[in-house]
Motif scaffolding. Structure first.
Motif, PDB file in Angstrom:
ATOM      1  N   GLN A   1      10.238  55.881   8.817  1.00  0.00           N
ATOM      2  CA  GLN A   1      11.190  56.307   9.832  1.00  0.00           C
ATOM      3  C   GLN A   1      10.425  56.561  11.123  1.00  0.00           C
ATOM      4  OE1 GLN A   1      13.554  59.687   8.719  1.00  0.00           O
ATOM      5  NE2 GLN A   1      14.785  59.684  10.585  1.00  0.00           N
ATOM      6  N   VAL A   2      11.056  56.287  12.242  1.00  0.00           N
ATOM      7  CA  VAL A   2      10.380  56.515  13.520  1.00  0.00           C
ATOM      8  C   VAL A   2      10.142  58.006  13.717  1.00  0.00           C
ATOM      9  CG1 VAL A   2      11.103  54.442  14.734  1.00  0.00           C
ATOM     10  CG2 VAL A   2      12.632  56.410  14.665  1.00  0.00           C
ATOM     11  N   GLY A   3       9.041  58.311  14.393  1.00  0.00           N
ATOM     12  CA  GLY A   3       8.682  59.704  14.608  1.00  0.00           C
ATOM     13  C   GLY A   3       8.312  59.968  16.051  1.00  0.00           C
ATOM     14  N   MET A   4       8.127  61.241  16.359  1.00  0.00           N
ATOM     15  CA  MET A   4       7.722  61.655  17.701  1.00  0.00           C
ATOM     16  C   MET A   4       7.033  63.007  17.593  1.00  0.00           C
ATOM     17  SD  MET A   4      11.524  62.662  19.090  1.00  0.00           S
ATOM     18  CE  MET A   4      12.516  63.891  18.217  1.00  0.00           C
ATOM     19  N   VAL A   5       6.278  63.354  18.615  1.00  0.00           N
ATOM     20  CA  VAL A   5       5.634  64.660  18.663  1.00  0.00           C
ATOM     21  C   VAL A   5       6.603  65.652  19.297  1.00  0.00           C
ATOM     22  CG1 VAL A   5       3.755  66.003  19.672  1.00  0.00           C
ATOM     23  CG2 VAL A   5       3.317  63.705  18.779  1.00  0.00           C
ATOM     24  N   GLY A   6       6.826  66.776  18.648  1.00  0.00           N
ATOM     25  CA  GLY A   6       7.735  67.786  19.171  1.00  0.00           C
ATOM     26  C   GLY A   6       9.144  67.244  19.301  1.00  0.00           C
ATOM     27  N   ASN A   7       9.763  67.538  20.449  1.00  0.00           N
ATOM     28  CA  ASN A   7      11.114  67.049  20.712  1.00  0.00           C
ATOM     29  C   ASN A   7      11.126  65.703  21.432  1.00  0.00           C
ATOM     30  OD1 ASN A   7      12.217  69.360  19.541  1.00  0.00           O
ATOM     31  ND2 ASN A   7      12.293  70.475  21.490  1.00  0.00           N
ATOM     32  N   GLY A   8       9.961  65.179  21.743  1.00  0.00           N
ATOM     33  CA  GLY A   8       9.868  63.857  22.346  1.00  0.00           C
ATOM     34  C   GLY A   8      10.389  63.750  23.760  1.00  0.00           C
ATOM     35  N   VAL A   9      10.460  64.867  24.484  1.00  0.00           N
ATOM     36  CA  VAL A   9      11.064  64.820  25.824  1.00  0.00           C
ATOM     37  C   VAL A   9      10.037  64.620  26.931  1.00  0.00           C
ATOM     38  CG1 VAL A   9      13.080  66.162  25.151  1.00  0.00           C
ATOM     39  CG2 VAL A   9      11.035  67.346  25.987  1.00  0.00           C
TER      40      VAL A   9
ATOM     41  N   GLY B   1      -5.124  64.775  19.339  1.00  0.00           N
ATOM     42  CA  GLY B   1      -4.024  65.004  18.426  1.00  0.00           C
ATOM     43  C   GLY B   1      -2.635  64.964  19.023  1.00  0.00           C
ATOM     44  N   TYR B   2      -2.463  65.449  20.266  1.00  0.00           N
ATOM     45  CA  TYR B   2      -1.119  65.514  20.826  1.00  0.00           C
ATOM     46  C   TYR B   2      -0.934  64.551  21.994  1.00  0.00           C
ATOM     47  CZ  TYR B   2      -0.171  69.560  17.912  1.00  0.00           C
ATOM     48  OH  TYR B   2       0.028  70.382  16.841  1.00  0.00           O
ATOM     49  N   ALA B   3      -1.764  63.531  22.090  1.00  0.00           N
ATOM     50  CA  ALA B   3      -1.650  62.591  23.203  1.00  0.00           C
ATOM     51  C   ALA B   3      -0.284  61.915  23.239  1.00  0.00           C
ATOM     52  CB  ALA B   3      -2.746  61.532  23.105  1.00  0.00           C
ATOM     53  N   LEU B   4       0.308  61.686  22.062  1.00  0.00           N
ATOM     54  CA  LEU B   4       1.583  60.982  22.013  1.00  0.00           C
ATOM     55  C   LEU B   4       2.760  61.873  22.391  1.00  0.00           C
ATOM     56  CD1 LEU B   4       1.117  58.787  18.821  1.00  0.00           C
ATOM     57  CD2 LEU B   4       0.571  58.276  21.196  1.00  0.00           C
TER      58      LEU B   4
ATOM     59  N   GLU C   1       0.975  64.680   9.963  1.00  0.00           N
ATOM     60  CA  GLU C   1       1.282  63.382  10.559  1.00  0.00           C
ATOM     61  C   GLU C   1       0.734  63.265  11.974  1.00  0.00           C
ATOM     62  OE1 GLU C   1       5.422  61.906   8.516  1.00  0.00           O
ATOM     63  OE2 GLU C   1       5.543  63.578   9.941  1.00  0.00           O
ATOM     64  N   VAL C   2       0.741  64.356  12.723  1.00  0.00           N
ATOM     65  CA  VAL C   2       0.141  64.334  14.058  1.00  0.00           C
ATOM     66  C   VAL C   2      -1.330  63.975  13.956  1.00  0.00           C
ATOM     67  CG1 VAL C   2      -0.574  65.770  16.004  1.00  0.00           C
ATOM     68  CG2 VAL C   2       1.771  65.912  15.152  1.00  0.00           C
ATOM     69  N   ALA C   3      -2.003  64.590  12.978  1.00  0.00           N
ATOM     70  CA  ALA C   3      -3.424  64.281  12.792  1.00  0.00           C
ATOM     71  C   ALA C   3      -3.617  62.830  12.369  1.00  0.00           C
ATOM     72  CB  ALA C   3      -4.012  65.220  11.743  1.00  0.00           C
ATOM     73  N   LYS C   4      -2.687  62.303  11.580  1.00  0.00           N
ATOM     74  CA  LYS C   4      -2.815  60.935  11.067  1.00  0.00           C
ATOM     75  C   LYS C   4      -2.451  59.897  12.112  1.00  0.00           C
ATOM     76  CE  LYS C   4      -1.213  57.911   7.317  1.00  0.00           C
ATOM     77  NZ  LYS C   4      -0.366  57.823   6.095  1.00  0.00           N
TER      78      LYS C   4
ATOM     79  N   PHE D   1       2.953  52.903  17.673  1.00  0.00           N
ATOM     80  CA  PHE D   1       4.176  53.612  17.325  1.00  0.00           C
ATOM     81  C   PHE D   1       4.965  52.856  16.265  1.00  0.00           C
ATOM     82  CE2 PHE D   1       4.050  57.206  19.826  1.00  0.00           C
ATOM     83  CZ  PHE D   1       5.284  57.847  19.938  1.00  0.00           C
ATOM     84  N   ILE D   2       5.031  51.537  16.413  1.00  0.00           N
ATOM     85  CA  ILE D   2       5.769  50.713  15.447  1.00  0.00           C
ATOM     86  C   ILE D   2       5.112  50.792  14.067  1.00  0.00           C
ATOM     87  CG2 ILE D   2       6.449  48.356  14.849  1.00  0.00           C
ATOM     88  CD1 ILE D   2       6.592  47.865  17.938  1.00  0.00           C
ATOM     89  N   ARG D   3       3.791  50.668  14.033  1.00  0.00           N
ATOM     90  CA  ARG D   3       3.068  50.740  12.749  1.00  0.00           C
ATOM     91  C   ARG D   3       3.251  52.113  12.100  1.00  0.00           C
ATOM     92  NH1 ARG D   3      -0.983  47.735  15.907  1.00  0.00           N
ATOM     93  NH2 ARG D   3      -1.049  45.585  15.140  1.00  0.00           N
ATOM     94  N   CYS D   4       3.271  53.162  12.915  1.00  0.00           N
ATOM     95  CA  CYS D   4       3.512  54.501  12.361  1.00  0.00           C
ATOM     96  C   CYS D   4       4.883  54.574  11.693  1.00  0.00           C
ATOM     97  CB  CYS D   4       3.422  55.545  13.474  1.00  0.00           C
ATOM     98  SG  CYS D   4       1.778  55.805  14.146  1.00  0.00           S
TER      99      CYS D   4
END
Length: 375
Positions: free
Chosen positions: A230-238, A324-327, A313-316, A221-224
């Motif tokens: 900028q920090v990212g998340m999948v969807g709304n991150g909830v 793809g959506y594990a995170l 970005e999800v794919a990357k 996550f940090i490397r991404c």
């Protein structure tokens, strides 16, 4: 003499090696797979520092001659090889009373070779070997894609929940094969399922440049964040996951081993032998925002708020961990069986979030060092 030590003496004093036709050493043969990894190296370091270390005859499978030479200096036997060498794995497993499988939770062919070796040991020597396998709570993943937090919480005292998971879930084919082997009676199996593991490892194996000191998930996550600015998340991150500190995870491994050597009937095995490792939980958004705060404190980023990853970005970034959506999945659990053994973790989610600054700083320094080497 401790109960653990007395159990070791009784176990080893009558063991023979029918393959070689000679009496074996009075030390317990232990095979460690994943000895140079983050979790495997941490467990190996604890074995080397254990009060009953003199009773352990430790063998480690490693890929490189360099790491083999470095581990030799710690007084263990090393064998150069990979998990793809099924014949070698089978022979090594057949020579071990305890196998710590911590190298690859998804490698079915490797675990099948290990199981064949342990079955041969049972048939040839009468010994009932022990398999302690590192899986992971990724097997609990759903398809939330960061859009909701699930109410489903798995309990390791309710194995029927875990057994109901389909074989298509991460790690499940391997875990199912292990439990089936236990049911056939030629080994006893214990599957530890860590949640998000955090913390930077230090110690003799790291100092010897043998062990990887970093976890997989949070540094990812940090490397991404460093890569995209900028920090990212999948969807709304909830969506929600649990977390566990690396030293406390290693405590669980040692408590389990000591229980097996002193009071084996106290520890459930097979379908009753799933042990979650967790002490708190977090959402993906909380994790991402804490990384953003850390990066701002370090002068790397000005914006602490995570943004949603687009499909590219999800794919990357998201596709490097179980799909793809594990995170953005939910994987919620409670380690009640582990606690019943006497495991008492104290590090909380706040400790995990506080650790992210040190992890970010270490990764930034590592990245800068690599860049200087390339200049």
């Amino acid at each position: 003499m401790s109960a653990c030590h007395e159990s070791i003496r009784l176990l080893t004093s009558t063991r023979t090696n029918s393959i070689l036709g000679i009496r074996m050493s009075t030390r317990i043969p232990i095979l460690v797979l994943g000895a140079t990894g983050y979790i495997g190296g941490s467990v190996l370091a604890r074995l080397l520092a254990h009060s009953d270390r003199d009773e352990f005859d430790i063998t480690a499978l490693v890929r490189s001659p360099r790491n083999a030479a470095r581990l030799d200096s710690f007084g263990i036997t090393t064998v150069i090889g990979t998990l793809e060498e099924a014949g070698k794995l089978e022979v090594l497993a057949s020579q071990a009373h305890v196998v710590f499988s911590m190298a690859d939770a998804k490698n079915l062919r490797a675990i099948q070779a290990i199981l064949r070796g342990l079955r041969k040991r049972r048939e040839d020597t009468g010994d009932l070997p022990l398999l302690i396998h590192n899986s992971g709570t990724a097997c609990l993943n759903d398809d939330a894609r960061g859009m909701y937090s699930s109410d489903v919480i798995y309990d390791d005292m309710k194995p029927e929940q875990i057994e109901a998971l389909p074989s298509s879930q991460p790690h499940r084919q391997v875990d199912m094969a292990i439990v089936e082997a236990d049911q056939r009676g030629y080994l006893r199996s214990y599957i530890i399922l860590p949640s998000s593991v955090y913390g930077i490892v230090s110690g003799p194996l790291v100092n010897a440049r043998v062990q990887n000191p970093y976890a997989r998930l949070m540094p990812h996550f940090i490397r991404c964040a460093l890569d995209r600015g900028q920090v990212g998340m999948v969807g709304n991150g909830v969506s929600t996951w649990n977390n566990v500190e690396i030293g406390e995870l290693t405590d669980l491994y040692m408590i389990l081993l000591e229980t097996l050597l002193a009071e084996p009937e106290k520890a459930g095995h097979g379908s009753e032998g799933y042990y979650f490792a967790e002490n708190g939980e977090h959402t993906w958004c909380e994790l991402s925002r804490a990384i953003g705060v850390a990066l701002r404190q370090l002068g790397i980023s000005k914006n602490i708020e995570p943004t949603s990853l687009n499909e590219e970005e999800v794919a990357k970034y998201g596709g490097t961990l179980e799909g793809g959506y594990a995170l953005g999945t939910n994987a919620r659990c409670r380690a009640n069986r582990a606690r019943a053994l006497g495991w008492r973790p104290t590090k909380t989610t706040n400790d995990m979030l506080d650790s992210l600054k040190a992890q970010s700083q270490a990764l930034i320094m590592e990245q800068q060092a690599k860049q200087q080497m390339m200049m």
